[in-house]
Design an enzyme around this catalytic site. Structure first.
Site, PDB file in Angstrom:
ATOM      1  N   GLY A  44      19.772   1.290  -9.976  1.00 21.88           N
ATOM      2  CA  GLY A  44      20.726   2.132 -10.679  1.00 21.88           C
ATOM      3  C   GLY A  44      21.667   2.826  -9.712  1.00 21.88           C
ATOM      4  CG  HIS A 259      13.369   3.070 -17.087  1.00 23.68           C
ATOM      5  ND1 HIS A 259      12.470   2.041 -17.274  1.00 23.68           N
ATOM      6  CD2 HIS A 259      14.002   2.796 -15.913  1.00 23.68           C
ATOM      7  CE1 HIS A 259      12.563   1.190 -16.269  1.00 23.68           C
ATOM      8  NE2 HIS A 259      13.473   1.622 -15.419  1.00 23.68           N
ATOM      9  CD1 TRP A 260      13.040   7.152 -14.035  1.00 20.61           C
ATOM     10  CD2 TRP A 260      14.215   9.049 -14.078  1.00 20.61           C
ATOM     11  NE1 TRP A 260      13.929   7.111 -13.003  1.00 20.61           N
ATOM     12  CE2 TRP A 260      14.660   8.253 -12.997  1.00 20.61           C
ATOM     13  CE3 TRP A 260      14.809  10.286 -14.304  1.00 20.61           C
ATOM     14  CZ2 TRP A 260      15.678   8.670 -12.149  1.00 20.61           C
ATOM     15  CZ3 TRP A 260      15.829  10.694 -13.449  1.00 20.61           C
ATOM     16  CH2 TRP A 260      16.253   9.888 -12.389  1.00 20.61           C
TER      17      TRP A 260
END
Length: 280
Positions: A44, A259-260
């Protein structure tokens, strides 16, 4: 903005001395003493080890672990060559060279997303080095096309390709990273917005990660996995892929989580990981 001006801590640098990536200079944080945990962040725009894990590795240090929080090549303060392919083999070779350069012969690999795929890749290539695996929504469990159908991946690639990313562009991308965008502090966005313009244009277009699912049965290291059911970057079915194919795996599933996991459920994550490494 130069790398010296990034709003990120500066700690240690190491230059790789062998392998395909000889001469590559990597930055890492070295925090705590004890058994080694190597932290591998995701991809990212603007990603770094510190931005991904600053709420986690201090707790591991307090629990008696040495934490090597790596900036992967192409990210953070590490070198960002523009003339290579950022495929899984490149990253695994860089990680292998990093461990050799520091004299690490046994460690826990902890990886999120791309970092999870790199952890799996090294565990398959050098199983004697990897004592345990901690994986948060790891890549490498799908064909590439499946990832590029995900909303988060599509937005990330499109926004990065559109040109320089400031705070608002970064917020636009990162809002899909978590279930609750209120978790995205301005300091985090600023850290990533500073790094993103320095990343090579081919970073994401050459990021090829094969599907490793058919090789999960080879893994002998115990695996602790985490996955958010609202993940918009890596398909949540990957959790079952791990459980059905890796012989020593368990996975914590969390709803209202993207996602974290390590950011969205920090205390649960930290506690579960320390227990995994100390009580079993």
């Amino acid at each position: 903005m130069s790398q010296q001006d990034f709003p990120l801590p500066i700690d240690q640098f190491v230059e790789l001395t062998k392998g395909l990536n000889k001469g590559l200079r990597l930055h890492y944080l070295d925090v705590g003493q004890g058994p080694v945990v190597v932290w591998l962040h995701g991809s990212g725009p603007g990603a770094s080890g510190y931005s991904n894990f600053k709420g986690n590795y201090p707790e591991f240090a307090a629990a008696g672990f040495r934490n090597l929080v790596l900036d992967l090549p192409g990210f953070g303060r590490s070198d960002k060559p523009a003339d290579i392919k950022y495929d899984l083999g490149f990253f695994v070779d860089a990680l292998s060279g990093f461990l050799d350069a520091l004299g690490i012969d046994r460690c826990t690999l902890l990886g999120n997303s791309l970092g999870g795929a790199i952890a799996l890749g090294l565990a398959l290539e050098r199983p004697a080095v990897v004592e345990r695996l901690i994986l948060m929504a790891p890549g490498g469990l799908e064909e590439r096309e499946a990832y590029f159908r995900m909303e988060g991946i599509q937005r990330m690639v499109q926004t990065f390709a559109a040109g320089p990313m400031g705070m608002e562009e970064m917020r636009h991308v990162m809002s899909l990273q978590v279930f609750d965008p209120a978790l995205l502090e301005d300091a985090l966005l600023a850290e990533r917005a500073a790094v993103a313009p320095t990343q090579p244009a081919n970073l994401f277009s050459t990021m090829l990660v094969p599907n490793l699912s058919s090789r999960l049965g080879e893994l002998q290291a115990p695996i602790l996995g985490f996955w958010g059911t609202d993940d918009k970057f890596n398909p949540v079915r990957g959790a079952m892929t791990l459980l059905e194919n890796a012989p020593h795996a368990r996975v914590v599933m969390l709803n209202r989580c993207g996602h974290w996991v390590q950011v969205e459920h920090r205390e649960l994550f930290n506690r579960a990981c320390v227990d995994f490494m100390t009580k079993e």
